[in-house]
Design an enzyme around this catalytic site. Structure first.
Site, PDB file in Angstrom:
ATOM      1  N   ASN A 102       0.830  -1.205   0.000  1.00 20.71           N
ATOM      2  CA  ASN A 102       0.000   0.000   0.000  1.00 20.71           C
ATOM      3  C   ASN A 102       0.865   1.256   0.000  1.00 20.71           C
ATOM      4  O   ASN A 102       1.991   1.245   0.498  1.00 20.71           O
ATOM      5  CB  ASN A 102      -0.931  -0.007   1.212  1.00 20.71           C
ATOM      6  N   HIS A 119       5.704  -0.932  -2.915  1.00 27.42           N
ATOM      7  CA  HIS A 119       5.256  -0.245  -4.136  1.00 27.42           C
ATOM      8  C   HIS A 119       5.402   1.268  -4.034  1.00 27.42           C
ATOM      9  O   HIS A 119       4.681   2.022  -4.684  1.00 27.42           O
ATOM     10  CB  HIS A 119       3.801  -0.638  -4.476  1.00 27.42           C
ATOM     11  N   CYS A 130      13.333  17.252 -14.170  1.00 32.09           N
ATOM     12  CA  CYS A 130      14.586  17.622 -13.481  1.00 32.09           C
ATOM     13  C   CYS A 130      14.862  16.753 -12.262  1.00 32.09           C
ATOM     14  O   CYS A 130      15.906  16.889 -11.621  1.00 32.09           O
ATOM     15  CB  CYS A 130      14.566  19.093 -13.072  1.00 32.09           C
ATOM     16  N   GLY A 187      -4.809  -9.306   3.662  1.00 34.58           N
ATOM     17  CA  GLY A 187      -5.536  -8.466   2.709  1.00 34.58           C
ATOM     18  C   GLY A 187      -4.851  -8.254   1.377  1.00 34.58           C
ATOM     19  O   GLY A 187      -4.915  -7.167   0.816  1.00 34.58           O
TER      20      GLY A 187
END
Ligand code: OAD
Length: 245
Positions: A102, A119, A130, A187
């Site tokens: 998450n 992630h 830049c 989950g």
């Protein structure tokens, strides 16, 4: 179910190096929709059109419309009892780390200290031109896509499909998976790799794998030693309470 919860608590008590792997399901009770399943985000938004790095590059305005909606949902969300139970287990010395897929920072807000963001994170953004770094609270999302002072487009530091996992997170997560003696998998539909390989690595390295999910996943029969079916926000606090006593 009670006997399974008791067994998970016993295993945690016996364990010397327990960790957790979490996915979108742990934040559903905080009001953030998961990706897959009914009312999942990918029902509304085709991931091929919204979640790949190519999609972001070719139409940043379109992808930012979804991101803005997500940020607004996450801003309203508070950590739930499942996040708090994991933080409590860490404070008790019974959980060494949380590897999360998450990007909502709810584990940290609940008090977890050792969080591996597999992630990436929605808290920070990078200018694609830049390389400038920004924090989300400093960004005005009224005008999308948000731009850097240099005119470049800002991209959240979250992993889009087609992008590599942040190398440090990948290294730490795999080391933890090999080292742990107990893994709580909470989950996640376990469909996205390489995150989904973590439970298998842990099991092959000798860890017990406890899975908590509303429904069976590809891990349930192949990898998990114990499957507890139900809501993370109900099951994890019960486990934490039993570990405490
Ligand atoms: P998914 O949306 O694929 O899966 C969520 C899982 O949580 C499902 O298996 C649900 O059954 C379960 N679930 C839902 N509510 C729950 C609850 N209250 N208690 C326990 N379980 C519950 O989410 P992830 O597995 O996290 O990646 O998805 C993995 C990756 O796919 C995400 O990190 C994201 C996505 O595309 C990228 O964008 C790179």
């Amino acid at each position: 179910m009670r006997d399974r919860i008791e067994r998970a608590a016993e295993w945690l008590k016996e364990s010397e190096f327990a960790i957790a792997l979490t996915g979108a399901g742990i934040s559903v009770e905080s009001g953030i929709p998961a990706f897959r399943g009914s009312q999942g985000l990918w029902d509304k938004y085709d991931p091929a059109e919204y979640a790949t790095i190519e999609a972001f590059m070719s139409d940043p305005f379109k992808v930012w419309k979804m991101l803005k909606e997500l940020y607004e949902t996450v801003r309203r969300a508070e950590p739930n009892a499942a996040h708090r139970a994991l933080a409590e287990l860490e404070a008790m010395g019974k959980l060494r780390a949380v590897i999360t897929q998450n990007v909502d920072s709810l584990h940290q807000r609940a008090g977890s200290r050792n969080v591996i963001e597999f992630h990436g994170s929605g808290e920070t953004l990078t200018c694609l031109s830049c390389g400038g770094k920004f924090r989300i609270e400093d960004i005005d999302l009224e005008n999308i896509p948000p731009l850097c002072h240099c005119g470049g487009i800002l991209k959240p530091d979250v992993v889009f499909f087609g992008e590599p996992i942040p190398p440090e997170a990948l290294k730490s997560a795999f080391e933890l998976a090999e080292r742990c003696d107990l893994l709580l998998v909470v989950g996640t539909s376990a469909q996205v790799y390489p995150a989904a390989s973590i439970p298998r690595i842990a099991r092959d390295s000798g860890a017990r794998v406890v899975e908590i999910n509303l429904e069976p996943t590809p891990l349930t029969h192949e990898v998990s030693h114990l499957f507890i079916e139900g809501k993370a926000g109900e099951i994890l606090p019960e486990i934490a309470q039993l570990v405490k006593t």
